[in-house]
Design a protein around this motif. Sequence first.
Motif, PDB file in Angstrom:
ATOM      1  N   TYR A  33     -13.805  56.078  39.540  1.00  0.00           N
ATOM      2  CA  TYR A  33     -13.588  54.813  38.837  1.00  0.00           C
ATOM      3  C   TYR A  33     -12.622  53.906  39.618  1.00  0.00           C
ATOM      4  O   TYR A  33     -12.824  52.692  39.701  1.00  0.00           O
ATOM      5  CB  TYR A  33     -13.036  55.072  37.438  1.00  0.00           C
ATOM      6  CG  TYR A  33     -14.050  55.585  36.445  1.00  0.00           C
ATOM      7  CD1 TYR A  33     -15.410  55.320  36.600  1.00  0.00           C
ATOM      8  CD2 TYR A  33     -13.654  56.339  35.336  1.00  0.00           C
ATOM      9  CE1 TYR A  33     -16.337  55.792  35.685  1.00  0.00           C
ATOM     10  CE2 TYR A  33     -14.588  56.809  34.414  1.00  0.00           C
ATOM     11  CZ  TYR A  33     -15.923  56.538  34.596  1.00  0.00           C
ATOM     12  OH  TYR A  33     -16.851  56.990  33.692  1.00  0.00           O
ATOM     13  N   ALA A  34     -11.573  54.510  40.187  1.00  0.00           N
ATOM     14  CA  ALA A  34     -10.611  53.719  40.972  1.00  0.00           C
ATOM     15  C   ALA A  34     -11.273  53.132  42.206  1.00  0.00           C
ATOM     16  O   ALA A  34     -10.975  51.999  42.601  1.00  0.00           O
ATOM     17  CB  ALA A  34      -9.415  54.588  41.364  1.00  0.00           C
ATOM     18  N   PHE A  35     -12.187  53.896  42.813  1.00  0.00           N
ATOM     19  CA  PHE A  35     -12.900  53.403  43.988  1.00  0.00           C
ATOM     20  C   PHE A  35     -13.797  52.223  43.625  1.00  0.00           C
ATOM     21  O   PHE A  35     -13.850  51.214  44.344  1.00  0.00           O
ATOM     22  CB  PHE A  35     -13.739  54.529  44.611  1.00  0.00           C
ATOM     23  CG  PHE A  35     -14.531  54.098  45.811  1.00  0.00           C
ATOM     24  CD1 PHE A  35     -13.914  53.877  47.029  1.00  0.00           C
ATOM     25  CD2 PHE A  35     -15.903  53.899  45.717  1.00  0.00           C
ATOM     26  CE1 PHE A  35     -14.644  53.472  48.137  1.00  0.00           C
ATOM     27  CE2 PHE A  35     -16.646  53.502  46.811  1.00  0.00           C
ATOM     28  CZ  PHE A  35     -16.012  53.285  48.025  1.00  0.00           C
ATOM     29  N   ILE A  36     -14.506  52.338  42.486  1.00  0.00           N
ATOM     30  CA  ILE A  36     -15.353  51.220  42.028  1.00  0.00           C
ATOM     31  C   ILE A  36     -14.480  50.002  41.740  1.00  0.00           C
ATOM     32  O   ILE A  36     -14.849  48.863  42.063  1.00  0.00           O
ATOM     33  CB  ILE A  36     -16.163  51.624  40.778  1.00  0.00           C
ATOM     34  CG1 ILE A  36     -17.141  52.752  41.122  1.00  0.00           C
ATOM     35  CG2 ILE A  36     -16.935  50.415  40.228  1.00  0.00           C
ATOM     36  CD1 ILE A  36     -17.843  53.353  39.923  1.00  0.00           C
ATOM     37  N   CYS A  37     -13.316  50.242  41.131  1.00  0.00           N
ATOM     38  CA  CYS A  37     -12.359  49.163  40.867  1.00  0.00           C
ATOM     39  C   CYS A  37     -11.974  48.456  42.167  1.00  0.00           C
ATOM     40  O   CYS A  37     -11.964  47.224  42.238  1.00  0.00           O
ATOM     41  CB  CYS A  37     -11.109  49.727  40.189  1.00  0.00           C
ATOM     42  SG  CYS A  37      -9.647  48.685  40.280  1.00  0.00           S
ATOM     43  N   ALA A  38     -11.679  49.235  43.217  1.00  0.00           N
ATOM     44  CA  ALA A  38     -11.318  48.661  44.517  1.00  0.00           C
ATOM     45  C   ALA A  38     -12.462  47.812  45.072  1.00  0.00           C
ATOM     46  O   ALA A  38     -12.234  46.738  45.640  1.00  0.00           O
ATOM     47  CB  ALA A  38     -10.956  49.769  45.506  1.00  0.00           C
ATOM     48  N   MET A  39     -13.715  48.297  44.899  1.00  0.00           N
ATOM     49  CA  MET A  39     -14.878  47.536  45.368  1.00  0.00           C
ATOM     50  C   MET A  39     -14.985  46.195  44.631  1.00  0.00           C
ATOM     51  O   MET A  39     -15.278  45.163  45.237  1.00  0.00           O
ATOM     52  CB  MET A  39     -16.177  48.332  45.137  1.00  0.00           C
ATOM     53  CG  MET A  39     -16.282  49.641  45.890  1.00  0.00           C
ATOM     54  SD  MET A  39     -16.155  49.457  47.680  1.00  0.00           S
ATOM     55  CE  MET A  39     -14.483  50.021  47.954  1.00  0.00           C
ATOM     56  N   MET A  40     -14.749  46.222  43.318  1.00  0.00           N
ATOM     57  CA  MET A  40     -14.863  44.998  42.525  1.00  0.00           C
ATOM     58  C   MET A  40     -13.808  43.964  42.938  1.00  0.00           C
ATOM     59  O   MET A  40     -14.110  42.780  43.099  1.00  0.00           O
ATOM     60  CB  MET A  40     -14.719  45.317  41.026  1.00  0.00           C
ATOM     61  CG  MET A  40     -15.852  46.147  40.441  1.00  0.00           C
ATOM     62  SD  MET A  40     -17.494  45.351  40.589  1.00  0.00           S
ATOM     63  CE  MET A  40     -18.181  46.310  41.945  1.00  0.00           C
ATOM     64  N   PHE A  41     -12.559  44.418  43.126  1.00  0.00           N
ATOM     65  CA  PHE A  41     -11.504  43.490  43.541  1.00  0.00           C
ATOM     66  C   PHE A  41     -11.743  42.974  44.948  1.00  0.00           C
ATOM     67  O   PHE A  41     -11.452  41.818  45.253  1.00  0.00           O
ATOM     68  CB  PHE A  41     -10.133  44.160  43.426  1.00  0.00           C
ATOM     69  CG  PHE A  41      -9.622  44.279  42.017  1.00  0.00           C
ATOM     70  CD1 PHE A  41      -9.806  43.254  41.099  1.00  0.00           C
ATOM     71  CD2 PHE A  41      -8.955  45.423  41.592  1.00  0.00           C
ATOM     72  CE1 PHE A  41      -9.347  43.360  39.790  1.00  0.00           C
ATOM     73  CE2 PHE A  41      -8.476  45.532  40.286  1.00  0.00           C
ATOM     74  CZ  PHE A  41      -8.681  44.499  39.388  1.00  0.00           C
ATOM     75  N   ALA A  48     -10.040  54.553  35.039  1.00  0.00           N
ATOM     76  CA  ALA A  48      -9.467  55.474  36.035  1.00  0.00           C
ATOM     77  C   ALA A  48      -8.126  56.018  35.562  1.00  0.00           C
ATOM     78  O   ALA A  48      -7.817  57.204  35.755  1.00  0.00           O
ATOM     79  CB  ALA A  48      -9.319  54.768  37.378  1.00  0.00           C
ATOM     80  N   LEU A  49      -7.331  55.162  34.935  1.00  0.00           N
ATOM     81  CA  LEU A  49      -5.993  55.566  34.483  1.00  0.00           C
ATOM     82  C   LEU A  49      -6.037  56.625  33.389  1.00  0.00           C
ATOM     83  O   LEU A  49      -5.054  57.333  33.167  1.00  0.00           O
ATOM     84  CB  LEU A  49      -5.213  54.341  33.989  1.00  0.00           C
ATOM     85  CG  LEU A  49      -4.707  53.395  35.082  1.00  0.00           C
ATOM     86  CD1 LEU A  49      -4.218  52.082  34.476  1.00  0.00           C
ATOM     87  CD2 LEU A  49      -3.596  54.041  35.906  1.00  0.00           C
ATOM     88  N   THR A  50      -7.177  56.745  32.708  1.00  0.00           N
ATOM     89  CA  THR A  50      -7.289  57.767  31.661  1.00  0.00           C
ATOM     90  C   THR A  50      -7.649  59.134  32.241  1.00  0.00           C
ATOM     91  O   THR A  50      -7.605  60.136  31.523  1.00  0.00           O
ATOM     92  CB  THR A  50      -8.355  57.371  30.608  1.00  0.00           C
ATOM     93  OG1 THR A  50      -9.642  57.321  31.247  1.00  0.00           O
ATOM     94  CG2 THR A  50      -8.041  56.014  29.999  1.00  0.00           C
ATOM     95  N   TYR A  51      -8.013  59.183  33.522  1.00  0.00           N
ATOM     96  CA  TYR A  51      -8.439  60.435  34.138  1.00  0.00           C
ATOM     97  C   TYR A  51      -7.520  60.941  35.250  1.00  0.00           C
ATOM     98  O   TYR A  51      -7.593  62.116  35.610  1.00  0.00           O
ATOM     99  CB  TYR A  51      -9.856  60.286  34.729  1.00  0.00           C
ATOM    100  CG  TYR A  51     -10.939  60.201  33.690  1.00  0.00           C
ATOM    101  CD1 TYR A  51     -11.484  61.355  33.126  1.00  0.00           C
ATOM    102  CD2 TYR A  51     -11.435  58.972  33.274  1.00  0.00           C
ATOM    103  CE1 TYR A  51     -12.494  61.277  32.171  1.00  0.00           C
ATOM    104  CE2 TYR A  51     -12.442  58.889  32.320  1.00  0.00           C
ATOM    105  CZ  TYR A  51     -12.969  60.045  31.772  1.00  0.00           C
ATOM    106  OH  TYR A  51     -13.959  59.971  30.827  1.00  0.00           O
ATOM    107  N   THR A  52      -6.697  60.074  35.808  1.00  0.00           N
ATOM    108  CA  THR A  52      -5.876  60.494  36.942  1.00  0.00           C
ATOM    109  C   THR A  52      -4.551  59.754  36.955  1.00  0.00           C
ATOM    110  O   THR A  52      -4.303  58.891  36.111  1.00  0.00           O
ATOM    111  CB  THR A  52      -6.638  60.288  38.276  1.00  0.00           C
ATOM    112  OG1 THR A  52      -5.915  60.912  39.342  1.00  0.00           O
ATOM    113  CG2 THR A  52      -6.817  58.808  38.596  1.00  0.00           C
ATOM    114  N   TYR A  53      -3.695  60.078  37.929  1.00  0.00           N
ATOM    115  CA  TYR A  53      -2.357  59.508  38.012  1.00  0.00           C
ATOM    116  C   TYR A  53      -2.401  58.013  38.325  1.00  0.00           C
ATOM    117  O   TYR A  53      -3.261  57.541  39.077  1.00  0.00           O
ATOM    118  CB  TYR A  53      -1.548  60.209  39.103  1.00  0.00           C
ATOM    119  CG  TYR A  53      -1.381  61.689  38.896  1.00  0.00           C
ATOM    120  CD1 TYR A  53      -0.468  62.183  37.960  1.00  0.00           C
ATOM    121  CD2 TYR A  53      -2.134  62.601  39.633  1.00  0.00           C
ATOM    122  CE1 TYR A  53      -0.312  63.544  37.776  1.00  0.00           C
ATOM    123  CE2 TYR A  53      -1.979  63.972  39.449  1.00  0.00           C
ATOM    124  CZ  TYR A  53      -1.071  64.439  38.519  1.00  0.00           C
ATOM    125  OH  TYR A  53      -0.922  65.776  38.338  1.00  0.00           O
TER     126      TYR A  53
END
Length: 301
Positions: free
Chosen positions: A153-161, A89-94
């Motif tokens: 990607y950040a949303f999927i990351c939030a789901m995983m955590f 996610a960090l490679t695509y957005t802030y």
Amino acid sequence: MISNKFKELGADFLLLMVAVAWGSTFFVVQAAVNETPVYTFLFWRFFLAGLLMALISFKHLHLINKEVLKAGILLGLFMFLGYAFQTFALTYTYSSTVGFITGLSVIVVPFASYLIFKHKASVFSSLGAIVAAIGLYFLTLNSEIGLSLGELYAFICAMMFALHIVFTGHLSRKHNVYLLVTIQFLTVGVCSLLGGIVLEGSIVPPQMDLLFINAIAITVIFATIFAFWVQTAMQRFTTAAKTAIIFTMEPVSAGIFGYYFANELLSFSQMCGAGMILCGMVIAELGSYFIEQYRRRKSRL
């Protein structure tokens, strides 16, 4: 009942220390990752933490079985996928956008806990989660949320955590804590090894300097062994919803440590956001106290 409430309060306090530990190491990790590829850093952090935990857990190793292996690997996969999708996610957005969306796991946890294990969150925990989520927005006010791949990607990351928190609360009550922590660390280490070889070509640090060594030592001891052992052990005495709210203190403590030790500035909106996160914690904590008092009075009737 009183002793149970003290256990819950003690668990919540130690989980708060976990959030502070993560926040306090944020700028150290950020500096190290500027020099070292992410998966290389994750491999050394979790592989060394896994080896140390295996030594600490030596007298518990005879209790290892198929079920605890499956549980530890599952937690490790959730943890690794959270870190992996956060990195993508960090490679695509802030970074502020990623931080905000990742923090929205505080909203996801109560629903996931109910859907998977039928653990119903209290009204106070739900309200505290909403207040904390609004606080996260103000803490990362520069977020510009759209519909790009980075946000997904950040949303999927939030789901995983979120799933990691929910399943930790459930599995820590069924399995040996030392073994759970050891297995999940080694799982993250192995996955990071594969990620490093495939995506980065190597897991050898480009610079084995003092910055890298200090960052690994600090994160292995405080942000990994201490933090995840405490999380796994203490979630037996509190709820997943409250744990998620408490963990929103990570960016707050990161901001405070960054202000005092890395000369970073805190804006008025960020301070308001930090205050709202604290309010969310207080609402959830006081709510559980009032619910406990109500149950005690009801049991006397």
